[in-house]
Write a protein that holds these residues in place. Structure first.
Motif, PDB file in Angstrom:
ATOM      1  N   SER A  37       0.835  -1.201   0.000  1.00 17.61           N
ATOM      2  CA  SER A  37       0.000   0.000   0.000  1.00 17.61           C
ATOM      3  C   SER A  37       0.869   1.251   0.000  1.00 17.61           C
ATOM      4  CB  SER A  37      -0.925   0.009   1.215  1.00 17.61           C
ATOM      5  OG  SER A  37      -0.215   0.348   2.379  1.00 17.61           O
ATOM      6  N   LEU A  38       0.323   2.322  -0.529  1.00 23.93           N
ATOM      7  CA  LEU A  38       1.024   3.603  -0.547  1.00 23.93           C
ATOM      8  C   LEU A  38       1.312   4.076   0.871  1.00 23.93           C
ATOM      9  CD1 LEU A  38       2.167   5.925  -2.211  1.00 23.93           C
ATOM     10  CD2 LEU A  38      -0.108   6.954  -2.210  1.00 23.93           C
ATOM     11  N   ASN A  39       0.412   3.828   1.789  1.00 29.41           N
ATOM     12  CA  ASN A  39       0.617   4.226   3.183  1.00 29.41           C
ATOM     13  C   ASN A  39       1.829   3.531   3.793  1.00 29.41           C
ATOM     14  OD1 ASN A  39      -1.531   6.017   3.229  1.00 29.41           O
ATOM     15  ND2 ASN A  39      -2.986   4.440   3.877  1.00 29.41           N
ATOM     16  N   ASP A  40       2.054   2.253   3.453  1.00 31.40           N
ATOM     17  CA  ASP A  40       3.232   1.532   3.949  1.00 31.40           C
ATOM     18  C   ASP A  40       4.519   2.138   3.385  1.00 31.40           C
ATOM     19  OD1 ASP A  40       1.621  -0.171   5.413  1.00 31.40           O
ATOM     20  OD2 ASP A  40       1.718  -1.813   3.944  1.00 31.40           O
ATOM     21  N   VAL A  41       4.483   2.541   2.126  1.00 26.18           N
ATOM     22  CA  VAL A  41       5.648   3.174   1.498  1.00 26.18           C
ATOM     23  C   VAL A  41       5.962   4.495   2.190  1.00 26.18           C
ATOM     24  CG1 VAL A  41       6.539   4.215  -0.630  1.00 26.18           C
ATOM     25  CG2 VAL A  41       5.273   2.067  -0.740  1.00 26.18           C
ATOM     26  N   ILE A  42       4.939   5.303   2.419  1.00 24.82           N
ATOM     27  CA  ILE A  42       5.126   6.604   3.059  1.00 24.82           C
ATOM     28  C   ILE A  42       5.611   6.425   4.500  1.00 24.82           C
ATOM     29  CG2 ILE A  42       3.979   8.736   3.786  1.00 24.82           C
ATOM     30  CD1 ILE A  42       4.453   8.386   0.706  1.00 24.82           C
ATOM     31  N   GLU A  43       5.095   5.421   5.175  1.00 20.30           N
ATOM     32  CA  GLU A  43       5.540   5.134   6.538  1.00 20.30           C
ATOM     33  C   GLU A  43       7.036   4.812   6.549  1.00 20.30           C
ATOM     34  OE1 GLU A  43       4.542   1.815   9.912  1.00 20.30           O
ATOM     35  OE2 GLU A  43       2.868   2.576   8.717  1.00 20.30           O
ATOM     36  N   GLU A  44       7.479   3.980   5.613  1.00 20.80           N
ATOM     37  CA  GLU A  44       8.906   3.640   5.512  1.00 20.80           C
ATOM     38  C   GLU A  44       9.734   4.874   5.160  1.00 20.80           C
ATOM     39  OE1 GLU A  44      12.421   1.702   5.677  1.00 20.80           O
ATOM     40  OE2 GLU A  44      10.521   0.772   6.227  1.00 20.80           O
ATOM     41  N   ALA A  45       9.208   5.728   4.299  1.00 23.17           N
ATOM     42  CA  ALA A  45       9.927   6.940   3.901  1.00 23.17           C
ATOM     43  C   ALA A  45      10.134   7.882   5.086  1.00 23.17           C
ATOM     44  CB  ALA A  45       9.173   7.663   2.786  1.00 23.17           C
ATOM     45  N   GLN A  69      -6.375   3.106 -13.115  1.00 27.95           N
ATOM     46  CA  GLN A  69      -6.040   2.686 -11.756  1.00 27.95           C
ATOM     47  C   GLN A  69      -6.613   1.309 -11.512  1.00 27.95           C
ATOM     48  OE1 GLN A  69      -7.327   5.551  -8.877  1.00 27.95           O
ATOM     49  NE2 GLN A  69      -5.465   6.739  -9.083  1.00 27.95           N
ATOM     50  N   SER A  70      -5.779   0.431 -10.974  1.00 32.69           N
ATOM     51  CA  SER A  70      -6.257  -0.919 -10.711  1.00 32.69           C
ATOM     52  C   SER A  70      -6.956  -1.016  -9.364  1.00 32.69           C
ATOM     53  CB  SER A  70      -5.092  -1.910 -10.777  1.00 32.69           C
ATOM     54  OG  SER A  70      -4.103  -1.561  -9.844  1.00 32.69           O
ATOM     55  N   LYS A  71      -6.683  -0.074  -8.462  1.00 34.25           N
ATOM     56  CA  LYS A  71      -7.387  -0.045  -7.180  1.00 34.25           C
ATOM     57  C   LYS A  71      -7.368   1.375  -6.654  1.00 34.25           C
ATOM     58  CE  LYS A  71      -3.257  -1.502  -4.683  1.00 34.25           C
ATOM     59  NZ  LYS A  71      -2.652  -2.458  -3.794  1.00 34.25           N
ATOM     60  N   GLU A  72      -8.328   1.689  -5.848  1.00 34.34           N
ATOM     61  CA  GLU A  72      -8.415   3.032  -5.267  1.00 34.34           C
ATOM     62  C   GLU A  72      -7.321   3.196  -4.221  1.00 34.34           C
ATOM     63  OE1 GLU A  72     -10.285   5.822  -5.895  1.00 34.34           O
ATOM     64  OE2 GLU A  72     -10.754   4.681  -7.709  1.00 34.34           O
ATOM     65  N   GLU A  73      -6.730   4.341  -4.174  1.00 35.27           N
ATOM     66  CA  GLU A  73      -5.655   4.611  -3.222  1.00 35.27           C
ATOM     67  C   GLU A  73      -5.872   5.980  -2.617  1.00 35.27           C
ATOM     68  OE1 GLU A  73      -2.816   3.171  -1.171  1.00 35.27           O
ATOM     69  OE2 GLU A  73      -2.852   2.156  -3.091  1.00 35.27           O
ATOM     70  N   ASP A  74      -5.675   6.076  -1.329  1.00 36.18           N
ATOM     71  CA  ASP A  74      -5.793   7.342  -0.627  1.00 36.18           C
ATOM     72  C   ASP A  74      -4.474   8.097  -0.781  1.00 36.18           C
ATOM     73  OD1 ASP A  74      -6.551   9.399   1.004  1.00 36.18           O
ATOM     74  OD2 ASP A  74      -6.116   8.310   2.855  1.00 36.18           O
ATOM     75  N   LEU A  75      -4.508   9.217  -1.488  1.00 35.68           N
ATOM     76  CA  LEU A  75      -3.285   9.965  -1.777  1.00 35.68           C
ATOM     77  C   LEU A  75      -2.962  11.019  -0.719  1.00 35.68           C
ATOM     78  CD1 LEU A  75      -3.721  10.507  -5.615  1.00 35.68           C
ATOM     79  CD2 LEU A  75      -2.364   8.765  -4.459  1.00 35.68           C
ATOM     80  N   ASP A  76      -3.802  11.146   0.303  1.00 34.93           N
ATOM     81  CA  ASP A  76      -3.570  12.166   1.325  1.00 34.93           C
ATOM     82  C   ASP A  76      -2.214  11.996   2.006  1.00 34.93           C
ATOM     83  OD1 ASP A  76      -5.987  13.342   0.780  1.00 34.93           O
ATOM     84  OD2 ASP A  76      -7.051  12.291   2.393  1.00 34.93           O
ATOM     85  N   SER A  77      -1.831  10.750   2.281  1.00 39.42           N
ATOM     86  CA  SER A  77      -0.544  10.518   2.946  1.00 39.42           C
ATOM     87  C   SER A  77       0.624  10.952   2.058  1.00 39.42           C
ATOM     88  CB  SER A  77      -0.393   9.053   3.346  1.00 39.42           C
ATOM     89  OG  SER A  77      -0.416   8.214   2.216  1.00 39.42           O
ATOM     90  N   LEU A  78       0.500  10.752   0.753  1.00 40.48           N
ATOM     91  CA  LEU A  78       1.564  11.181  -0.165  1.00 40.48           C
ATOM     92  C   LEU A  78       1.623  12.705  -0.248  1.00 40.48           C
ATOM     93  CD1 LEU A  78       3.829  10.590  -2.149  1.00 40.48           C
ATOM     94  CD2 LEU A  78       2.109  10.238  -3.918  1.00 40.48           C
ATOM     95  N   PHE A  79       0.476  13.361  -0.349  1.00 40.60           N
ATOM     96  CA  PHE A  79       0.470  14.825  -0.373  1.00 40.60           C
ATOM     97  C   PHE A  79       1.052  15.388   0.924  1.00 40.60           C
ATOM     98  CE2 PHE A  79      -2.918  14.416  -3.678  1.00 40.60           C
ATOM     99  CZ  PHE A  79      -2.272  15.145  -4.662  1.00 40.60           C
ATOM    100  N   ASN A  80       0.728  14.765   2.052  1.00 36.33           N
ATOM    101  CA  ASN A  80       1.269  15.197   3.342  1.00 36.33           C
ATOM    102  C   ASN A  80       2.787  15.001   3.374  1.00 36.33           C
ATOM    103  OD1 ASN A  80       1.172  16.150   6.017  1.00 36.33           O
ATOM    104  ND2 ASN A  80       1.107  14.057   6.797  1.00 36.33           N
ATOM    105  N   TYR A  81       3.259  13.861   2.841  1.00 35.21           N
ATOM    106  CA  TYR A  81       4.710  13.607   2.797  1.00 35.21           C
ATOM    107  C   TYR A  81       5.413  14.641   1.923  1.00 35.21           C
ATOM    108  CZ  TYR A  81       9.232  11.472   2.193  1.00 35.21           C
ATOM    109  OH  TYR A  81      10.591  11.263   2.178  1.00 35.21           O
ATOM    110  N   ILE A  82       4.814  14.998   0.809  1.00 34.07           N
ATOM    111  CA  ILE A  82       5.412  15.988  -0.092  1.00 34.07           C
ATOM    112  C   ILE A  82       5.558  17.334   0.623  1.00 34.07           C
ATOM    113  CG2 ILE A  82       5.045  17.326  -2.206  1.00 34.07           C
ATOM    114  CD1 ILE A  82       3.788  14.739  -3.410  1.00 34.07           C
ATOM    115  N   GLU A  83       4.596  17.671   1.462  1.00 37.35           N
ATOM    116  CA  GLU A  83       4.665  18.928   2.218  1.00 37.35           C
ATOM    117  C   GLU A  83       5.685  18.860   3.353  1.00 37.35           C
ATOM    118  OE1 GLU A  83       3.274  21.813   1.417  1.00 37.35           O
ATOM    119  OE2 GLU A  83       2.512  20.777  -0.366  1.00 37.35           O
ATOM    120  N   HIS A  84       5.896  17.673   3.926  1.00 39.61           N
ATOM    121  CA  HIS A  84       6.807  17.499   5.063  1.00 39.61           C
ATOM    122  C   HIS A  84       7.690  16.276   4.823  1.00 39.61           C
ATOM    123  CE1 HIS A  84       4.197  20.384   7.017  1.00 39.61           C
ATOM    124  NE2 HIS A  84       3.164  19.597   6.740  1.00 39.61           N
TER     125      HIS A  84
END
Length: 166
Positions: A37-45, A69-84
């Motif tokens: 999941s994208l959230n797991d990637v952001i957590e590791e980052a 898109q093959s599945k829905e993904e919540d992009l909020d965590s990525l946008f938050n990571y980009i800001e911080h």
């Protein structure tokens, strides 16, 4: 910012770009967005590396930047990571499919990160690459043979490199 998005139809072009960014000796942590999941990637980052000054995360199959898109993904965590972002993490997303440049996430990375779009190589560029590969091995190759390799591999950079290495 240490955020990259690399789009190319070629596996080798993507790997060459990653080597330019990370170097040959860097330790790379790989993720596949189809399996993680994208959230797991952001957590590791967000975690700090214990063993190195820089941590390199490469996220392949980054479908979130394409029109399909093959599945829905919540992009909020990525946008938050980009800001911080974590300054000790280099986050590299890769995709083989064309980008959907209308998407907010693609526009954001274009503005705040590094967008690398690699187009298929022309026959002239492929010819030069083949010639240089043979030169580096102290071997000679004719223009006719170069042309034949390009035609038989249908101008596919990955297939050409595979054939040359044989």
């Amino acid at each position: 910012m240490n955020l990259y998005l690399i789009s190319s139809p070629s596996y080798n072009q993507i790997n060459e770009e990653i080597k330019k960014i990370a170097g040959n000796d860097a330790t790379i942590i790989s993720f596949d967005l189809e399996e993680t999941s994208l959230n797991d990637v952001i957590e590791e980052a967000n975690y700090v590396s214990l063993f190195a000054d820089q941590k390199y995360l490469v996220v392949s199959n980054s479908y979130i930047f394409n029109s399909e898109q093959s599945k829905e993904e919540d992009l909020d965590s990525l946008f938050n990571y980009i800001e911080h972002p974590n300054p000790s993490t280099v986050l590299i997303f890769t995709t083989y499919k064309p980008l959907d440049e209308r998407k907010k996430i693609v526009k954001t990375i274009k503005d705040k990160g590094n967008l690398v779009i690699k187009k298929p190589l022309s026959e002239k560029e492929l010819s030069e690459i083949i010639r240089n590969k043979f030169r580096n091995e102290n071997k000679k190759i004719s223009l006719k043979a170069i042309s034949e390799i390009i035609n038989l591999c249908q101008s596919n950079y990955d297939l050409i490199l595979q054939e040359i290495n044989k």
